[in-house]
Design an enzyme around this catalytic site. Structure first.
Site, PDB file in Angstrom:
ATOM      1  N   HIS A 167     -13.228   3.696  11.505  1.00 58.10           N
ATOM      2  CA  HIS A 167     -12.157   3.690  10.596  1.00 58.10           C
ATOM      3  C   HIS A 167     -12.557   2.500   9.316  1.00 58.10           C
ATOM      4  O   HIS A 167     -11.617   1.949   8.452  1.00 58.10           O
ATOM      5  CB  HIS A 167     -10.703   3.274  10.900  1.00 58.10           C
ATOM      6  CG  HIS A 167     -10.619   4.561  12.062  1.00 58.10           C
ATOM      7  ND1 HIS A 167     -10.296   5.779  11.615  1.00 58.10           N
ATOM      8  CD2 HIS A 167     -10.300   4.261  13.219  1.00 58.10           C
ATOM      9  CE1 HIS A 167     -10.365   6.601  12.773  1.00 58.10           C
ATOM     10  NE2 HIS A 167      -9.954   5.951  13.594  1.00 58.10           N
ATOM     11  N   GLU A 174       0.733  15.238  14.809  1.00 57.78           N
ATOM     12  CA  GLU A 174       0.086  16.215  13.515  1.00 57.78           C
ATOM     13  C   GLU A 174      -0.963  17.052  14.473  1.00 57.78           C
ATOM     14  O   GLU A 174      -1.618  16.484  15.182  1.00 57.78           O
ATOM     15  CB  GLU A 174      -0.730  15.365  12.541  1.00 57.78           C
ATOM     16  CG  GLU A 174      -0.074  14.754  11.400  1.00 57.78           C
ATOM     17  CD  GLU A 174      -0.940  14.132  10.498  1.00 57.78           C
ATOM     18  OE1 GLU A 174      -1.986  14.206  10.334  1.00 57.78           O
ATOM     19  OE2 GLU A 174      -0.093  13.352   9.560  1.00 57.78           O
ATOM     20  N   ARG A 187      -2.619   0.221  -3.465  1.00 60.02           N
ATOM     21  CA  ARG A 187      -3.283  -0.989  -4.216  1.00 60.02           C
ATOM     22  C   ARG A 187      -4.353  -0.300  -4.687  1.00 60.02           C
ATOM     23  O   ARG A 187      -5.254   0.807  -4.860  1.00 60.02           O
ATOM     24  CB  ARG A 187      -3.440  -1.608  -2.724  1.00 60.02           C
ATOM     25  CG  ARG A 187      -4.623  -0.850  -1.809  1.00 60.02           C
ATOM     26  CD  ARG A 187      -5.154  -1.626  -0.795  1.00 60.02           C
ATOM     27  NE  ARG A 187      -6.291  -0.876  -0.169  1.00 60.02           N
ATOM     28  CZ  ARG A 187      -5.920   0.051   0.970  1.00 60.02           C
ATOM     29  NH1 ARG A 187      -4.745   0.250   1.343  1.00 60.02           N
ATOM     30  NH2 ARG A 187      -7.125   0.593   1.421  1.00 60.02           N
ATOM     31  N   LYS A 211       4.502   6.632   6.968  1.00 60.68           N
ATOM     32  CA  LYS A 211       3.525   7.993   6.532  1.00 60.68           C
ATOM     33  C   LYS A 211       4.574   9.076   6.724  1.00 60.68           C
ATOM     34  O   LYS A 211       3.969  10.071   6.167  1.00 60.68           O
ATOM     35  CB  LYS A 211       2.395   7.854   7.946  1.00 60.68           C
ATOM     36  CG  LYS A 211       1.517   6.548   8.046  1.00 60.68           C
ATOM     37  CD  LYS A 211       0.985   6.239   6.631  1.00 60.68           C
ATOM     38  CE  LYS A 211       0.506   5.015   6.291  1.00 60.68           C
ATOM     39  NZ  LYS A 211       0.336   4.295   5.153  1.00 60.68           N
TER      40      LYS A 211
END
Ligand code: MV4
Length: 495
Positions: A235, A200, A292, A116
């Site tokens: 999630h 972040e 994907r 990431k």
């Protein structure tokens, strides 16, 4: 085009890939574990290779066994579906080395976007807005404390190898930082085998909007518009739609250009998804790239009239994109609901087992991508997704009505499903108003319980079936219901 491919997955997505292969005259080989010997994806393939024991590590995650199966089948290409090995750069690399075409981006691209922080560096280089934060992982507590102070609280700790929310921690004050970093790093280490973390700025109540991208091996990149995926539970996405109820033509153009800029900067090839968060002020920020085909790809297909799997295969075989950006237009509105074997009345606890009765919805604008059939036993070992129900209509309102109709038609007995929950969400004022933020479920459906009528209806249907001994003729048949079995005795049970 390839003559033979191996589908390295199971369930509804393996079947989805095989549908396109059938249409294209490509022979398919399924792989399966012992628990899946009579699964729908096995029955749908031209041939099937058993991988062995049902544990994922011994079957669908086992690179050596899947490569051996592909060779045995003399497949030219491998389609990884989603989940399992689909975003594993070592698997893609192994396919490349063995002379098998991996239907997806090059392993180098999967690796760079899978980290990431490296994906954030690519975004920065492409002038794509990123959430304020670090672009390298760190482990030194003093460095992390200094970074957090510079970003400003609340900050969000993320796993560099992460995705899907694992290893994430919100930290609201400096005093909580050190402990949260230790536990996030530990979680990341056990989930991904890599404890690297970074920070972040934490955005509150964002929307999750992603863009489908498509890139060929000739350097052409397009985006196929957005999907709104804000409705999630822990999630796990539950409902996805396109267009997003908040999207404007201007924002779509800007975000779409950011998505293709990202694809170009990464040297992307194939189908992918660029995820963004959209904050309260209408500012968007790059989140990550999924390398994907996504679970929710059908809503894009329905509004564009395209087949993403066919496009993936054409790209993998070296073909050029068949359209340019300015020739692409969405038509109408599409919504997808995911149907899992889980109990919405009991904390969405997994509910595997025998599918005793199944009636899938149909009719205009209704698509069911299913991996099950009546009589199949849903194994406990894997992600319990049974199917996806997708509807398409001219407007969002009409799509919501169509989804409600289709959910009422959908009957699954034997395992619990979230169908009654999905119907309540679909029928809610908040969903109708497009109030789709990432905290939608917590805010509007935290203490959800099924209406008594749902349970009664399911029980009644089950009991009638049981008494009649399957679909045997009911004793009181008039000529107009002859052959329809006990179901006619229920009256208009689609409500
Ligand atoms: C965030 C965020 C707020 N601020 N990053 C969750 C999964 C992972 N892919 C990224 N996620 C988030 N990242 C910052 N800086 C909130 C989330 C998030 C979220 C994102 C998309 C969809 C649902 C979500 C639910 C909770 C948190």
């Amino acid at each position: 085009m390839f003559k033979k491919i191996l589908v390295a997955n199971r369930g509804e997505i393996a079947r989805r890939v095989m549908c396109t292969c059938l249409e294209m005259g490509i022979e398919t080989t399924a792989v399966y574990s012992e628990a899946d010997s009579v699964a729908l994806h096995v029955l749908s393939a031209d041939r099937a290779v058993c991988l062995g024991n049902s544990e994922p590590a011994e079957s669908y995650l086992n690179i050596d066994k899947i490569i051996a199966a592909a060779k045995e089948a003399r497949a030219e290409a491998v389609h990884p579906g989603y989940g399992f090995l689909s975003e594993n750069p070592s698997f893609a690399e192994r396919c490349e080395k063995e002379g098998l075409v991996f239907v997806g981006p090059p392993s180098r691209v999967i690796r760079e976007l899978g980290d990431k922080t490296s994906a954030r560096r690519i975004a920065i280089g492409a002038k794509v807005p990123v959430i304020p934060g670090m672009d390298r992982a760190a482990s030194d507590p003093e460095e992390l404390a200094a970074e957090a102070a510079a970003i400003g609280f609340p900050v969000l700790i993320k796993a560099a190898a992460g995705g899907g929310g694992k290893g994430m921690r919100v930290v609201s004050a400096p005093g909580e930082l050190k402990e949260a970093c230790v536990s996030a790093s530990g979680e990341a280490k056990s989930a991904f085998g890599d404890g690297a973390i970074y920070l972040e700025k934490y955005l509150e109540r964002p929307r999750h909007i992603e863009f489908q991208i498509l890139s060929d091996t000739h350097g052409n990149h397009v985006h196929l518009f957005e999907r709104e995926c804000s409705i999630q539970r822990r999630h796990q996405k539950i409902i996805e739609e396109t267009p997003s109820p908040v999207m404007t033509a201007e924002l779509r153009k800007t975000m779409g250009e950011a998505a293709t800029a990202m694809a170009r900067a990464a040297g992307y090839v194939g189908a992918g998804t660029v995820e963004f968060l959209l904050d309260r002020d209408g500012c968007f920020y790059f989140l990550e790239v999924n390398t994907r085909l996504q679970v929710e790809h059908p809503v894009t297909e329905m509004t564009l009239g395209i087949d993403l799997v066919r496009l993936q295969l054409e790209i993998a075989a070296g073909g050029k994109l068949p359209f340019e950006q300015d020739k692409l237009f969405q038509r109408g509105h599409a919504i997808e609901c995911r149907v899992y074997a889980e109990d919405p009345a009991n904390g969405f606890f997994p509910s595997p087992g025998l599918i005793e009765y199944l009636r899938e919805p149909s009719g205009p604008g209704v698509r069911v991508d299913s991996g099950i059939y009546e009589g199949f036993t849903v194994p406990v070992e894997y992600d319990p997704i049974l199917s996806k129900l997708i509807v398409h209509a001219e407007t969002r309102e009409a799509a919501v009505e169509r989804m409600l109709r289709a959910l009422r038609e959908y009957m699954v007995l034997g395992v619990q499903t979230p169908i009654p929950f999905l119907a309540d969400v679909m029928g809610s004022e908040a969903f109708g108003a497009g109030m789709t933020y990432t905290d939608f479920i917590e805010t509007h459906f935290a203490g959800w319980a099924p209406a008594a009528a749902d349970l009664d209806l399911a029980c009644a249907a089950y009991i009638v079936n049981d008494i009649a001994g399957g679909r045997a003729a009911s004793p009181k048949q008039g000529p107009e219901t002859a052959g329809l079995g006990p179901w006619m005795t229920l009256g208009p049970w689609g409500r």
